[in-house]
Design a protein around this motif. Structure first.
Motif, PDB file in Angstrom:
ATOM      1  N   LEU A  48       0.825  -1.206   0.000  1.00 33.49           N
ATOM      2  CA  LEU A  48       0.000   0.000   0.000  1.00 33.49           C
ATOM      3  C   LEU A  48       0.861   1.257   0.000  1.00 33.49           C
ATOM      4  O   LEU A  48       0.554   2.245  -0.669  1.00 33.49           O
ATOM      5  CB  LEU A  48      -0.939  -0.008   1.206  1.00 33.49           C
ATOM      6  N   ALA A  49       1.947   1.226   0.762  1.00 35.45           N
ATOM      7  CA  ALA A  49       2.819   2.401   0.822  1.00 35.45           C
ATOM      8  C   ALA A  49       3.482   2.661  -0.521  1.00 35.45           C
ATOM      9  O   ALA A  49       3.745   3.821  -0.886  1.00 35.45           O
ATOM     10  CB  ALA A  49       3.879   2.192   1.905  1.00 35.45           C
ATOM     11  N   ALA A  50       3.740   1.597  -1.277  1.00 32.86           N
ATOM     12  CA  ALA A  50       4.380   1.750  -2.583  1.00 32.86           C
ATOM     13  C   ALA A  50       3.430   2.328  -3.622  1.00 32.86           C
ATOM     14  O   ALA A  50       3.859   2.772  -4.682  1.00 32.86           O
ATOM     15  CB  ALA A  50       4.925   0.411  -3.061  1.00 32.86           C
ATOM     16  N   GLY A  51       2.144   2.339  -3.330  1.00 31.43           N
ATOM     17  CA  GLY A  51       1.171   2.884  -4.268  1.00 31.43           C
ATOM     18  C   GLY A  51       0.120   1.844  -4.596  1.00 31.43           C
ATOM     19  O   GLY A  51       0.419   0.832  -5.219  1.00 31.43           O
ATOM     20  N   PRO A  52      -1.137   2.045  -4.150  1.00 32.62           N
ATOM     21  CA  PRO A  52      -2.180   1.051  -4.390  1.00 32.62           C
ATOM     22  C   PRO A  52      -2.475   0.884  -5.876  1.00 32.62           C
ATOM     23  O   PRO A  52      -2.293   1.796  -6.679  1.00 32.62           O
ATOM     24  CB  PRO A  52      -3.399   1.632  -3.659  1.00 32.62           C
ATOM     25  N   VAL A  53      -2.925  -0.324  -6.226  1.00 26.56           N
ATOM     26  CA  VAL A  53      -3.456  -0.548  -7.570  1.00 26.56           C
ATOM     27  C   VAL A  53      -4.926  -0.165  -7.513  1.00 26.56           C
ATOM     28  O   VAL A  53      -5.757  -0.892  -6.976  1.00 26.56           O
ATOM     29  CB  VAL A  53      -3.301  -2.034  -7.981  1.00 26.56           C
ATOM     30  N   TRP A  54      -5.246   1.020  -8.043  1.00 25.03           N
ATOM     31  CA  TRP A  54      -6.620   1.503  -7.951  1.00 25.03           C
ATOM     32  C   TRP A  54      -7.499   0.816  -8.983  1.00 25.03           C
ATOM     33  O   TRP A  54      -7.151   0.686 -10.146  1.00 25.03           O
ATOM     34  CB  TRP A  54      -6.671   3.014  -8.157  1.00 25.03           C
ATOM     35  N   TYR A  55      -8.658   0.409  -8.521  1.00 24.02           N
ATOM     36  CA  TYR A  55      -9.619  -0.210  -9.424  1.00 24.02           C
ATOM     37  C   TYR A  55     -10.589   0.867  -9.879  1.00 24.02           C
ATOM     38  O   TYR A  55     -11.423   1.333  -9.113  1.00 24.02           O
ATOM     39  CB  TYR A  55     -10.368  -1.338  -8.713  1.00 24.02           C
ATOM     40  N   THR A  56     -10.465   1.291 -11.131  1.00 21.09           N
ATOM     41  CA  THR A  56     -11.291   2.373 -11.655  1.00 21.09           C
ATOM     42  C   THR A  56     -12.337   1.835 -12.600  1.00 21.09           C
ATOM     43  O   THR A  56     -12.266   0.710 -13.092  1.00 21.09           O
ATOM     44  CB  THR A  56     -10.422   3.392 -12.416  1.00 21.09           C
ATOM     45  N   ASP A  57     -13.311   2.682 -12.881  1.00 20.64           N
ATOM     46  CA  ASP A  57     -14.348   2.283 -13.827  1.00 20.64           C
ATOM     47  C   ASP A  57     -13.752   2.078 -15.215  1.00 20.64           C
ATOM     48  O   ASP A  57     -14.188   1.221 -15.974  1.00 20.64           O
ATOM     49  CB  ASP A  57     -15.440   3.350 -13.870  1.00 20.64           C
ATOM     50  N   ALA A  58     -12.728   2.856 -15.536  1.00 18.95           N
ATOM     51  CA  ALA A  58     -12.057   2.669 -16.833  1.00 18.95           C
ATOM     52  C   ALA A  58     -11.413   1.300 -16.900  1.00 18.95           C
ATOM     53  O   ALA A  58     -11.463   0.611 -17.931  1.00 18.95           O
ATOM     54  CB  ALA A  58     -11.013   3.768 -17.037  1.00 18.95           C
ATOM     55  N   LEU A  59     -10.796   0.886 -15.797  1.00 24.46           N
ATOM     56  CA  LEU A  59     -10.186  -0.447 -15.765  1.00 24.46           C
ATOM     57  C   LEU A  59     -11.243  -1.515 -15.929  1.00 24.46           C
ATOM     58  O   LEU A  59     -11.058  -2.502 -16.633  1.00 24.46           O
ATOM     59  CB  LEU A  59      -9.428  -0.631 -14.451  1.00 24.46           C
ATOM     60  N   ARG A  60     -12.385  -1.323 -15.288  1.00 23.11           N
ATOM     61  CA  ARG A  60     -13.462  -2.305 -15.426  1.00 23.11           C
ATOM     62  C   ARG A  60     -13.893  -2.434 -16.881  1.00 23.11           C
ATOM     63  O   ARG A  60     -14.064  -3.532 -17.399  1.00 23.11           O
ATOM     64  CB  ARG A  60     -14.659  -1.905 -14.562  1.00 23.11           C
ATOM     65  N   ARG A  61     -14.058  -1.307 -17.562  1.00 24.88           N
ATOM     66  CA  ARG A  61     -14.479  -1.362 -18.966  1.00 24.88           C
ATOM     67  C   ARG A  61     -13.439  -2.075 -19.809  1.00 24.88           C
ATOM     68  O   ARG A  61     -13.772  -2.825 -20.730  1.00 24.88           O
ATOM     69  CB  ARG A  61     -14.742   0.052 -19.487  1.00 24.88           C
ATOM     70  N   GLU A  62     -12.168  -1.843 -19.506  1.00 23.54           N
ATOM     71  CA  GLU A  62     -11.111  -2.529 -20.243  1.00 23.54           C
ATOM     72  C   GLU A  62     -11.191  -4.036 -20.026  1.00 23.54           C
ATOM     73  O   GLU A  62     -10.998  -4.828 -20.945  1.00 23.54           O
ATOM     74  CB  GLU A  62      -9.740  -2.006 -19.801  1.00 23.54           C
ATOM     75  N   LEU A  63     -11.469  -4.441 -18.800  1.00 19.22           N
ATOM     76  CA  LEU A  63     -11.547  -5.868 -18.495  1.00 19.22           C
ATOM     77  C   LEU A  63     -12.731  -6.515 -19.193  1.00 19.22           C
ATOM     78  O   LEU A  63     -12.636  -7.607 -19.745  1.00 19.22           O
ATOM     79  CB  LEU A  63     -11.642  -6.075 -16.983  1.00 19.22           C
ATOM     80  N   VAL A  64     -13.867  -5.850 -19.170  1.00 19.29           N
ATOM     81  CA  VAL A  64     -15.041  -6.380 -19.851  1.00 19.29           C
ATOM     82  C   VAL A  64     -14.786  -6.474 -21.350  1.00 19.29           C
ATOM     83  O   VAL A  64     -15.135  -7.454 -22.001  1.00 19.29           O
ATOM     84  CB  VAL A  64     -16.280  -5.524 -19.545  1.00 19.29           C
ATOM     85  N   ALA A  65     -14.134  -5.450 -21.908  1.00 22.86           N
ATOM     86  CA  ALA A  65     -13.803  -5.473 -23.329  1.00 22.86           C
ATOM     87  C   ALA A  65     -12.849  -6.612 -23.663  1.00 22.86           C
ATOM     88  O   ALA A  65     -12.849  -7.140 -24.767  1.00 22.86           O
ATOM     89  CB  ALA A  65     -13.193  -4.138 -23.752  1.00 22.86           C
ATOM     90  N   ALA A  66     -12.021  -6.992 -22.680  1.00 21.75           N
ATOM     91  CA  ALA A  66     -11.074  -8.091 -22.887  1.00 21.75           C
ATOM     92  C   ALA A  66     -11.742  -9.448 -22.732  1.00 21.75           C
ATOM     93  O   ALA A  66     -11.079 -10.477 -22.796  1.00 21.75           O
ATOM     94  CB  ALA A  66      -9.916  -7.971 -21.902  1.00 21.75           C
TER      95      ALA A  66
END
Length: 1010
Positions: free
Chosen positions: A283-301
């Motif tokens: 977490l201190a190194a920088g969280p991997v944020w789950y965004t709506d854009a990422l969700r759309r990319e995953l669905v498209a994949a």
């Protein structure tokens, strides 16, 4: 379902990051259902609330809200000024009406782009008490900031110096497309396998809560996330799951919150403390944020559903001091994850674990267990950080004991332990004239069966067979087979059944491994070898005395071996399983009353004596006084002839593999009269219960009981029993039922630790059916036959995957290793691979079980892939057929330049190409010249030939020529039955099964009819 270890590593590998402003996350959050991104707080104000105070609170509310939103990263996304709305409530503050009013305001969400970022309502009750209810968008106020804001409005928390606050306007988050590339293959799922939800159940939200004891540590987001991740790792067999959690971007208490995918290191080398430290470092190194854009990319994949792991956490129980003595906090108005675990506080300030889900996802009992396991692991993590993960227990002693009892029904009915042959002799004495065995025109009464077996037992003794010796029996199904098996037992020996259809090399191996000195067989070319007496049934009968007074005397007892059946072995060689007499007697005692087995029943012996289903068929019938109808080999290969036999013999108890039974149903579907069976027992392979719907249409459940039984050779044929009704067929139930009385089952993780109800793991079997041992394989005994550390009982580690249901039934979910079931036979793919690798031409080999039609079990076949010197794949297959039984010979052999491998160096079965088809002969010319002397004649161009060509191509799914071998094209016994059914439906002349096996090309069949 959590993300797998490999994908978690990929997802969190340091990579190029681009700056994504927080305002984008705020904008995207508006696309969600509003309640999923809003939370709410109510704080009690004890009266009297005068109008002046009301105006003061409203002014302070508007001022502080305006400052917060203006200082935030995306003020333009929240239109309008935040206002505190007064609302008079005509009831006392302690009434149920007041509670309902307050609950309604807490649950009313904001909608981005329409409502302000913060909404306030001042509920003033008739007794002068008031509640301040604040609803906020999480992107504007996180959990800590919301409490601070409410405190500032009420004048109970000093307002900070706004100028000193640096808003988080540019959180570092990875590029969405880059994250999609890493996460597209992550097994995302919005329905946990272990949840035992009802797929067609209600989709209404449910909430389960667990108040934590006063001494439970509050912890923080990181510790609770670690605890949940460790529980999910145990549930799903992962060593590095990702857990979605609502976290704050920075240490700033006013910073916005978002969903981060947090890695939880759950490898065996870790302790609870190192798990916690690694999580905080990530977490201190920088969280991997789950965004709506990422969700759309995953669905498209190509990822469907929610496109994130099913179970997430909202940990808010560690928040700042309470705003008021009477406070209610709603962490979300709609759960942000399909299964949301949250940590909050109850009205008294105590810690409360909560699970929000729907019945489609989680059974209520499973939700309760999940909360209990998270609580137990969290406490251990905080208080005992040096504990190795292997020592962390999910279940306490009460739950362990309860789970064990679920898999252990009542003990077996009492019976007198004795040898099988002694029990059969008692039946013969009580009903000597009843028919015991029938085969074609042969009928043997119990007196005749017992007497002939006595005389053959004396003949075996005369040949030197002594107590405890192993005697090979390699005979076709016949009355003589049953007599011989019984005679071996009466001689005090152990029978070792072998199928005459096995190749010589396999027969020779079994003979040598079992150290057989005597083999009874009518196969002329049986490979006996030095020191082995091979004797035919006629010769053995000639050595028998004309009369005898019972069997020879023997000192063997019920706990001595009755038979040794060889099963496929992963080392490339089959292994012998040693089963005592008492195990078979226990099986009959466990099923006798439930199945109402008795002397009026007529059974079939349908299966090879080398397949342990035959143990149930032969001894199940004879030990209950029934009549055993031995099915001739060729009749067993023709569903029409077999159905005719069932009707003629009035068979009442039928044992079948589901694959064979499907063709029997086809015969009735084509107009044959219903078979008279009252009990159908399935075994040998997994059952897809939906296939039985046509059967129930013709055979009401009140007239014919259908039972699906799970079993293993090493646990004496059967372990569990599930009565299958139309309900199970319609729902596609995977249940194989409760353990038989005297047997018990358990589900454990790879380390052997018992798993909770609903969690899939390896099936362990204990109780009356556990085999004595493997023959001559002490190392394998140590791996598979274990001692239960809790009870000291012997148990067998099956290698099968399953889970217990809340009512104690077992679901069978396939294999954990390379073992497969094909047409009822248990096959180790590694054994076939080992045979292929022994071929000098083969440098590497792999074998997989495929279905040419995924929905049709009859199309299942073994496909081999080889790295080959040359191109003689036919030679590779022919050599394998010398060492493997017919059902283990690959249908296809496909040459490859090299085997596709995973990054870990293992076979990547998903990248294997489609199997290479067998060579197809060229079609015969329309007007072929007259053949020269000795040449094959042209195929007659008649209706029979053209129909057969059409049917073969339809059934096999490949082009067919007149000289193509049916079995080389991927045909098998089940598809051969399908050929007969297709011909029958066309009204064409059928092909006897024997003719197809003896003449497997269309040219040969046509010539035979000429």
């Amino acid at each position: 379902m959590s993300i797998s270890e490999q994908d978690a590593v990929a997802a969190l590998t340091p990579a190029r990051r681009t700056v994504v402003p927080s305002r984008d996350r705020i904008r995207e959050s508006g696309r969600e259902a509003p309640g999923a991104v809003c939370h709410a707080l109510s704080a009690r104000i004890t009266g009297p609330v005068r109008p002046g105070i009301r105006d003061e609170l409203a002014g302070r509310f508007s001022e502080r809200a305006a400052e917060l939103v203006a200082a935030g990263p995306a003020a333009d996304l929240f239109p309008g000024a935040a206002t505190l709305w007064p609302q008079a409530v005509p009831c006392r503050s302690d009434s149920s009406d007041a509670a309902r009013w307050r609950t309604r305001e807490l649950a009313r969400p904001l909608v981005a782009h329409r409502d302000p970022a913060v909404r306030g309502v001042l509920l003033t009750y008739a007794d002068g008490v008031a509640d301040l209810v604040v609803v906020a968008h999480r992107a504007a106020l996180g959990a800590s900031a919301l409490r601070r804001f409410a405190g500032e409005v009420l004048g109970r928390t000093p307002a900070p110096d706004t100028a000193a606050v640096t808003p988080d306007t540019a959180s570092a988050a990875p590029d969405a497309a880059a994250q999609a590339a890493r996460l597209a293959d992550c097994g995302f799922d919005d329905r946990p396998d272990w949840g035992l939800g009802r797929p067609h159940g209600p989709d209404t939200p449910e909430t389960r809560t667990l108040p934590l004891p006063a001494g439970h540590p509050a912890g923080d987001t990181e510790s609770w996330t670690a605890a949940l991740g460790l529980v999910l790792a145990r549930y799903e067999g992962l060593t590095r799951p990702l857990v979605p959690a609502l976290v704050t971007d920075t240490a700033d208490p006013r910073a916005v919150e978002g969903i981060a995918l947090i890695p939880v290191e759950a490898g065996p080398a870790h302790t609870l403390g190192t798990v916690d430290k690694s999580l905080r470092a990530a977490l201190a190194a920088g969280p991997v944020w789950y965004t709506d854009a990422l969700r759309r990319e995953l669905v498209a994949a190509g990822r469907d559903g929610e496109a994130f792991p099913a179970v997430g956490i909202v940990a808010v129980g560690h928040g700042p001091a309470r705003v008021s003595g009477t406070e209610a906090y709603l962490p979300f108005q709609r759960a942000p994850f399909p299964v949301t675990v949250s940590v909050t506080r109850d009205t008294g300030g105590g810690l409360l674990l909560r699970c929000d889900h729907t019945p489609r996802l989680l059974h209520a009992d499973v939700a309760d267990r999940l909360l209990g396991h998270v609580s137990r692991v969290h406490r251990a993590l905080v208080e005992s950080p040096d504990t190795p993960l292997a020592d962390v227990a999910l279940m306490d002693e009460d739950e362990l004991a309860g789970t064990a009892e679920l898999g252990r029904p009542a003990g077996p009915p009492w019976f007198e332990p004795e040898r099988i042959d002694v029990a059969v002799a008692a039946i013969a004495e009580s009903r000597p004239d009843a028919v015991a065995v029938s085969f074609e025109s042969t009928r043997l009464s119990y007196r005749e069966l017992d007497g002939r077996a006595d005389r053959l037992a004396h003949a075996l003794r005369g040949l030197g067979v002594a107590d405890g010796d192993r005697v090979g029996v390699c005979l076709e199904r016949s009355a003589e087979l049953v007599v011989t098996l019984l005679a071996v037992l009466k001689a005090g020996a152990t029978y070792v059944p072998m199928d005459p259809a096995y190749p010589q090399e396999r027969l020779a191996y079994t003979t040598a491994d079992a150290e057989l000195a005597t083999v009874v067989t009518d196969r002329a070319d049986f490979p006996g070898g030095d020191g082995v007496r091979v004797i035919g049934t006629a010769e053995l009968a000639a050595l028998a005395p004309g009369t005898c007074d019972g069997p020879p005397s023997s000192a063997t007892g019920p706990h001595d071996p009755a038979y040794v059946i060889y099963t496929s072995g992963s080392t490339g060689r089959p292994k012998g399983v040693v089963i005592p007499h008492v195990n078979v007697l226990s099986l009959m005692a466990a099923t006798l009353e439930d199945f109402a087995l008795g002397s009026d029943d007529v059974w079939t012996l349908f299966h090879s004596s080398a397949f342990d289903f035959s143990v149930w068929e032969i001894w199940g019938c004879l030990l209950t006084g029934g009549r055993l109808v031995v099915v001739p080999y060729w009749v067993s290969r023709s569903s029409e002839e077999f159905h005719r036999l069932l009707v003629q013999e009035r068979v009442s108890v039928l044992s079948q593999t589901p694959s064979a039974f499907a063709h029997l149903m086809d015969v009735e579907r084509d107009g044959a009269e219903p078979a008279p069976v009252r009990l159908v027992v399935f075994g040998g392979e997994g059952l897809e219960p939906r296939m039985l719907l046509p059967w129930f249409d013709r055979h009401p459940e009140s007239a014919c009981r259908v039972v699906n039984m799970y079993g293993i050779t090493e646990t004496t044929v059967h372990v569990t029993a599930q009565t299958v009704t139309r309900v199970e067929a319609l729902t596609g139930s995977k249940s194989v039922g409760h353990a038989l009385p005297g047997w018990w089952v358990r589900v454990a993780d790879p380390e052997g630790r018992p798993l909770p109800v609903g969690v899939a793991g390896e099936i362990y079997v204990g109780g009356a059916g556990v085999a004595a041992h493997y023959l001559n394989k002490p190392d394998l005994d140590e791996q598979r036959f274990l001692t239960d550390p809790r009870t000291g009982e012997r148990m067998y580690r099956s290698g099968d995957k399953g889970r217990l249901l809340p009512d104690g039934r077992l679901e069978h979910l396939g294999r954990l290793d390379s073992q497969v079931k094909l047409r009822g036979f248990r096959i180790e793919l590694d054994e076939i691979r080992a045979v292929l690798m022994d071929d000098p031409q083969v440098g590497a080999a792999a074998v997989v079980l495929n279905r040419t039609d995924p929905d049709d079990p009859a199309t299942a076949q073994l496909d081999a892939y080889v790295v080959l010197e040359g191109d003689d794949t036919a030679g590779v297959r022919q050599r394998a057929a010398r060492y493997l039984p017919e059902y283990m010979v690959p249908s296809t052999v496909t040459p490859l330049d090299r085997m596709p491998l995973t990054p870990n160096g293992k076979l990547d079965a998903h990248k294997l190409p489609r199997p290479a088809p067998a060579p197809v002969s060229a079609p015969a010319p329309a007007a072929a010249p007259a053949p020269v002397s000795g040449a094959e004649p042209a195929v007659p161009q008649d209706e029979f030939t053209s129909t057969l060509l059409e049917v073969w191509q339809e059934v096999l799914g490949v082009p067919v020529g007149p000289d193509d071998n049916f079995f080389d094209l991927g045909g098998n016994s089940l598809l051969a039955m399908r050929v007969g059914a297709a011909l029958r439906r066309r009204g064409a002349a059928t092909v006897p099964m024997r003719d197809l096996y003896m003449s497997p090309t269309i040219r040969q069949l046509a010539a035979g009819r000429a």
